[in-house]
Scaffold this active site. Sequence first.
Site, PDB file in Angstrom:
ATOM      1  N   HIS A  63       0.823  -1.212   0.000  1.00  0.00           N
ATOM      2  CA  HIS A  63       0.000   0.000   0.000  1.00  0.00           C
ATOM      3  C   HIS A  63       0.857   1.262   0.000  1.00  0.00           C
ATOM      4  O   HIS A  63       2.077   1.193   0.103  1.00  0.00           O
ATOM      5  CB  HIS A  63      -0.961   0.015   1.192  1.00  0.00           C
ATOM      6  N   CYS A  71       2.980  -4.727   6.818  1.00  0.00           N
ATOM      7  CA  CYS A  71       2.742  -4.617   5.377  1.00  0.00           C
ATOM      8  C   CYS A  71       4.001  -4.112   4.669  1.00  0.00           C
ATOM      9  O   CYS A  71       4.996  -3.801   5.299  1.00  0.00           O
ATOM     10  CB  CYS A  71       1.594  -3.647   5.109  1.00  0.00           C
TER      11      CYS A  71
END
Length: 125
Positions: A63, A71
Amino acid sequence: MCTFSGGLGPKKAEGDGKSPEGFYAMRKSLLNPNSNYHLAFNIGYPNAYDRSKSYTGSYIMIHGKCVSIGCYAMTDNGIEEIYALVIQALSSGQTQVPIHIFPFKMNTANMKNIKALHIMLFGRS
């Protein structure tokens, strides 16, 4: 990539703050254009290998926004480019996009070291 979390080594448990290493595949259903982190897509963690090891975790994303607690974060410009390429691939007939996450930076020195290790372990390149 501007950041990831947890250092090297596999992600083993939900909430451990680690980012996974391995081979994953994302599909159209894993895209998230409405992410709080600009744009995002789920990498498909855990894969079959992770599940065979009883590793747990969910919603591991690539992202924007350059922040991570498990992440892989990109700059907003970076995720826009990656996201566009992924959408193009999926819109052109690919059913999934492979994601390969290695436990080291893929620079010339590290690639030489891993090749030497491979030869030492397996006797060939």
